[in-house]
Design an enzyme around this catalytic site. Sequence first.
Site, PDB file in Angstrom:
ATOM      1  N   ASP A  83      -4.915   3.608  -1.564  1.00  0.00           N
ATOM      2  CA  ASP A  83      -5.978   3.902  -0.599  1.00  0.00           C
ATOM      3  C   ASP A  83      -6.529   5.301  -0.802  1.00  0.00           C
ATOM      4  O   ASP A  83      -5.832   6.294  -0.595  1.00  0.00           O
ATOM      5  CB  ASP A  83      -5.413   3.771   0.826  1.00  0.00           C
ATOM      6  CG  ASP A  83      -5.173   2.324   1.201  1.00  0.00           C
ATOM      7  OD1 ASP A  83      -6.121   1.531   1.113  1.00  0.00           O
ATOM      8  OD2 ASP A  83      -4.023   1.988   1.563  1.00  0.00           O
ATOM      9  N   ASP A  99      -6.610  -6.654   4.442  1.00  0.00           N
ATOM     10  CA  ASP A  99      -5.963  -5.337   4.451  1.00  0.00           C
ATOM     11  C   ASP A  99      -5.962  -4.791   5.866  1.00  0.00           C
ATOM     12  O   ASP A  99      -7.027  -4.598   6.457  1.00  0.00           O
ATOM     13  CB  ASP A  99      -6.748  -4.419   3.488  1.00  0.00           C
ATOM     14  CG  ASP A  99      -6.155  -3.021   3.379  1.00  0.00           C
ATOM     15  OD1 ASP A  99      -5.055  -2.792   3.907  1.00  0.00           O
ATOM     16  OD2 ASP A  99      -6.809  -2.173   2.739  1.00  0.00           O
ATOM     17  N   PHE A 108      -6.351   4.398   8.509  1.00  0.00           N
ATOM     18  CA  PHE A 108      -4.950   4.682   8.814  1.00  0.00           C
ATOM     19  C   PHE A 108      -4.087   3.435   8.654  1.00  0.00           C
ATOM     20  O   PHE A 108      -4.560   2.317   8.922  1.00  0.00           O
ATOM     21  CB  PHE A 108      -4.811   5.195  10.256  1.00  0.00           C
ATOM     22  CG  PHE A 108      -5.588   6.450  10.503  1.00  0.00           C
ATOM     23  CD1 PHE A 108      -5.025   7.693  10.216  1.00  0.00           C
ATOM     24  CD2 PHE A 108      -6.898   6.392  10.975  1.00  0.00           C
ATOM     25  CE1 PHE A 108      -5.758   8.865  10.416  1.00  0.00           C
ATOM     26  CE2 PHE A 108      -7.629   7.560  11.175  1.00  0.00           C
ATOM     27  CZ  PHE A 108      -7.064   8.799  10.899  1.00  0.00           C
ATOM     28  N   GLY A 164       1.093  -2.362   4.118  1.00  0.00           N
ATOM     29  CA  GLY A 164       1.569  -0.989   4.032  1.00  0.00           C
ATOM     30  C   GLY A 164       2.846  -0.813   4.817  1.00  0.00           C
ATOM     31  O   GLY A 164       3.950  -0.944   4.286  1.00  0.00           O
ATOM     32  N   SER A 214       0.845  -1.203   0.000  1.00  0.00           N
ATOM     33  CA  SER A 214       0.000   0.000   0.000  1.00  0.00           C
ATOM     34  C   SER A 214       0.874   1.244   0.000  1.00  0.00           C
ATOM     35  O   SER A 214       1.692   1.433   0.902  1.00  0.00           O
ATOM     36  CB  SER A 214      -0.888   0.013   1.236  1.00  0.00           C
ATOM     37  OG  SER A 214      -1.433   1.308   1.408  1.00  0.00           O
ATOM     38  N   HIS A 254      -8.559   1.061  -3.608  1.00  0.00           N
ATOM     39  CA  HIS A 254      -9.462   0.804  -2.481  1.00  0.00           C
ATOM     40  C   HIS A 254     -10.156   2.116  -2.122  1.00  0.00           C
ATOM     41  O   HIS A 254      -9.555   3.008  -1.531  1.00  0.00           O
ATOM     42  CB  HIS A 254      -8.605   0.258  -1.315  1.00  0.00           C
ATOM     43  CG  HIS A 254      -9.340   0.011  -0.049  1.00  0.00           C
ATOM     44  ND1 HIS A 254      -8.700  -0.224   1.147  1.00  0.00           N
ATOM     45  CD2 HIS A 254     -10.670  -0.058   0.224  1.00  0.00           C
ATOM     46  CE1 HIS A 254      -9.598  -0.431   2.098  1.00  0.00           C
ATOM     47  NE2 HIS A 254     -10.809  -0.321   1.562  1.00  0.00           N
ATOM     48  N   HIS A 256      -1.316  -1.208  -4.166  1.00  0.00           N
ATOM     49  CA  HIS A 256      -2.582  -0.906  -3.486  1.00  0.00           C
ATOM     50  C   HIS A 256      -2.661   0.601  -3.226  1.00  0.00           C
ATOM     51  O   HIS A 256      -1.741   1.195  -2.658  1.00  0.00           O
ATOM     52  CB  HIS A 256      -2.642  -1.683  -2.169  1.00  0.00           C
ATOM     53  CG  HIS A 256      -3.930  -1.573  -1.435  1.00  0.00           C
ATOM     54  ND1 HIS A 256      -5.037  -2.326  -1.750  1.00  0.00           N
ATOM     55  CD2 HIS A 256      -4.300  -0.796  -0.368  1.00  0.00           C
ATOM     56  CE1 HIS A 256      -6.036  -2.030  -0.918  1.00  0.00           C
ATOM     57  NE2 HIS A 256      -5.603  -1.101  -0.070  1.00  0.00           N
TER      58      HIS A 256
HETATM   59  C1  DX5 Z   1      -6.210   1.268   5.916  1.00  0.00           C
HETATM   60  C2  DX5 Z   1      -5.817   1.004   4.497  1.00  0.00           C
HETATM   61  C3  DX5 Z   1      -4.690   0.065   4.355  1.00  0.00           C
HETATM   62  C4  DX5 Z   1      -3.391   0.527   4.956  1.00  0.00           C
HETATM   63  C5  DX5 Z   1      -2.727  -0.714   5.480  1.00  0.00           C
HETATM   64  O1  DX5 Z   1      -7.416   1.943   5.932  1.00  0.00           O
HETATM   65  O2  DX5 Z   1      -6.916   0.467   3.765  1.00  0.00           O
HETATM   66  O3  DX5 Z   1      -4.496  -0.307   2.991  1.00  0.00           O
HETATM   67  O4  DX5 Z   1      -2.522   1.153   4.056  1.00  0.00           O
HETATM   68  O5  DX5 Z   1      -1.611  -0.346   6.208  1.00  0.00           O
HETATM   69  P1  DX5 Z   1      -0.886  -1.356   7.200  1.00  0.00           P
HETATM   70  O6  DX5 Z   1      -0.444  -2.523   6.382  1.00  0.00           O
HETATM   71  O7  DX5 Z   1       0.220  -0.531   7.754  1.00  0.00           O
HETATM   72  O8  DX5 Z   1      -1.915  -1.750   8.238  1.00  0.00           O
HETATM   73 ZN    ZN Z   2      -6.497  -0.381   1.737  1.00  0.00          ZN
END
Ligand code: DX5
Ligand code: ZN
Length: 216
Positions: free
Chosen positions: A34, A176, A144, A198, A7, A65, A32
């Site tokens: 966001d 995710d 987040f 992410g 992400s 997403h 990905h």
């Molecule tokens: C959260 C996002 C995720 C985020 C994941 O709302 O949809 O895609 O980037 O981040 P990590 O892997 O750090 O939880």
């Molecule tokens: Zn996401």
Amino acid sequence: MAIIAPSILSADFVNLERDVHNIEENGADWVHVDVMDGMFVPNISIGIPVVQALRRVTGLPLDVHLMIERPVRYVEQFVRAGADWLTIHIEADQPQNTLEALDKIRALGCKAAVSLKPRTPAEAALPYLKKCDMVLVMTVEPGFGGQSFMADMMEKVRFLRTTLDKVNPECRIEVDGGVDAVTQAVCKQSGADVLVTGSAYFKAADRAAFVKTVQQ
Ligand code: DX5
Ligand code: ZN
């Protein structure tokens, strides 16, 4: 083999092209993206111009997403901007608009997905499963990066995999939120085949090795 979709929420936005090329060079499968509107989730991130810009610098599939209210208003613009996979949240609109959005996405030649927030039961996805190429099970509250993985979501993944095997076996399941070198294993065991990462990807000391761990 599982698909890893790093992400870019955890990327350096000043160096987005560098970081996307780094995702390619380390052998990851998808990028990905966001999108947050400050309404559906309390955060605001990036939108259509950034998807367009990413499209110019990578050949990897863009997995977009949408964490936005009433996504049906914008799905065409995101597909035209270059999304290969477009995910909408079922909590973000009335069922008839969600169905219309899925039809629109597919009619434009893009893959369509629905996503479920942690408190949304798996059964809520049932009316959409035949119109989906993927179901995204959130393993954190959307909004987040860097939050802790919710292991209790694995039951939802298992239920959806069993149900999809009957009604739409080609349909993928994506997870995710909080996916790292440890939590990735139970995601795959439970039936997820697309894993978003992410912070774990961007913090990994050896990103290529991390990518291989998630893929295998
Ligand atoms: C959260 C996002 C995720 C985020 C994941 O709302 O949809 O895609 O980037 O981040 P990590 O892997 O750090 O939880
Ligand atoms: Zn996401």
